[in-house]
Design a protein around this motif. Structure first.
Motif, PDB file in Angstrom:
ATOM      1  N   ASN A   7       0.843  -1.188   0.000  1.00 12.37           N
ATOM      2  CA  ASN A   7       0.000   0.000   0.000  1.00 12.37           C
ATOM      3  C   ASN A   7       0.882   1.243   0.000  1.00 12.37           C
ATOM      4  O   ASN A   7       1.637   1.478   0.943  1.00 12.37           O
ATOM      5  CB  ASN A   7      -0.918  -0.015   1.223  1.00 12.37           C
ATOM      6  CG  ASN A   7      -1.884   1.144   1.232  1.00 12.37           C
ATOM      7  OD1 ASN A   7      -1.861   2.002   0.349  1.00 12.37           O
ATOM      8  ND2 ASN A   7      -2.741   1.170   2.226  1.00 12.37           N
ATOM      9  N   ASP A   9      -0.696   4.268  -0.736  1.00 10.37           N
ATOM     10  CA  ASP A   9      -1.673   5.351  -0.739  1.00 10.37           C
ATOM     11  C   ASP A   9      -1.479   6.316   0.422  1.00 10.37           C
ATOM     12  O   ASP A   9      -1.994   7.428   0.397  1.00 10.37           O
ATOM     13  CB  ASP A   9      -3.092   4.776  -0.710  1.00 10.37           C
ATOM     14  CG  ASP A   9      -3.408   4.014  -1.992  1.00 10.37           C
ATOM     15  OD1 ASP A   9      -2.882   4.396  -3.054  1.00 10.37           O
ATOM     16  OD2 ASP A   9      -4.167   3.025  -1.918  1.00 10.37           O
ATOM     17  N   ASN A  10      -0.748   5.908   1.453  1.00  9.38           N
ATOM     18  CA  ASN A  10      -0.549   6.753   2.630  1.00  9.38           C
ATOM     19  C   ASN A  10       0.744   7.551   2.578  1.00  9.38           C
ATOM     20  O   ASN A  10       1.220   8.025   3.595  1.00  9.38           O
ATOM     21  CB  ASN A  10      -0.573   5.894   3.899  1.00  9.38           C
ATOM     22  CG  ASN A  10      -1.902   5.220   4.096  1.00  9.38           C
ATOM     23  OD1 ASN A  10      -2.932   5.751   3.686  1.00  9.38           O
ATOM     24  ND2 ASN A  10      -1.901   4.047   4.700  1.00  9.38           N
ATOM     25  N   GLY A  11       1.329   7.684   1.415  1.00 11.31           N
ATOM     26  CA  GLY A  11       2.552   8.461   1.289  1.00 11.31           C
ATOM     27  C   GLY A  11       3.632   7.686   0.573  1.00 11.31           C
ATOM     28  O   GLY A  11       3.478   6.500   0.280  1.00 11.31           O
ATOM     29  N   GLN A  29       5.444   6.499  -5.130  1.00 12.33           N
ATOM     30  CA  GLN A  29       4.184   7.022  -4.606  1.00 12.33           C
ATOM     31  C   GLN A  29       3.106   6.923  -5.671  1.00 12.33           C
ATOM     32  O   GLN A  29       3.397   6.741  -6.843  1.00 12.33           O
ATOM     33  CB  GLN A  29       4.335   8.449  -4.112  1.00 12.33           C
ATOM     34  CG  GLN A  29       4.791   9.441  -5.152  1.00 12.33           C
ATOM     35  CD  GLN A  29       5.061  10.801  -4.533  1.00 12.33           C
ATOM     36  OE1 GLN A  29       4.594  11.111  -3.445  1.00 12.33           O
ATOM     37  NE2 GLN A  29       5.820  11.624  -5.217  1.00 12.33           N
TER      38      GLN A  29
END
Length: 127
Positions: A7, A9-11, A29
């Motif tokens: 993942n 998506d959080n930075g 990213q």
């Protein structure tokens, strides 16, 4: 199969690229649904990072029992990088595989392992 997608998506995420000997530290990213890769030192960096995010794969090497051979085990490896989320299941299948000597170099030991289209091959002869 366990979900092995990373993942981002959080930075941004730092990944060390192993596609070539340089070992670039890639910054990965997602922006507007697209995977962006910074600091790639060669053309393989972006391809490596996208693959590592979407479908991480690894080469797998192990051993298989040999009956009536000069040695009790033959080293084996996957023909191509194997989906990371299936590696534990592959190792279980390899652990339960037994073959009879003789074994030839590059002989298919497990055909189409776990329905991935990837074979497990012997990496040496055993008489």
């Amino acid at each position: 199969m366990e979900n092995t997608k990373i993942n981002i998506d959080n930075g941004p995420l730092d990944i060390i690229c192993v596609a070539c000997p340089k070992g670039c530290r890639l910054e990965v990213q997602r922006e507007n649904g697209e995977i962006l890769v910074a600091n790639a030192g060669c053309k393989h960096g972006k391809e490596y990072a996208v693959g590592e995010i979407n479908d991480p794969r690894r080469m797998v090497a192990s051993t298989v029992r040999v009956h009536n051979g000069l040695h009790p085990l033959v080293p084996v490896y996957t023909e191509f990088p194997f989906p990371k989320g299936l590696i534990n299941d592959l190792l279980k299948e390899i652990r339960h595989t037994h073959i009879n000597a003789p074994v030839k170099y590059m002989q298919v030991i497990i055909k189409d392992a776990l329905n991935t289209g990837i074979n497990v091959l012997a990496s040496r002869d055993i008489k």
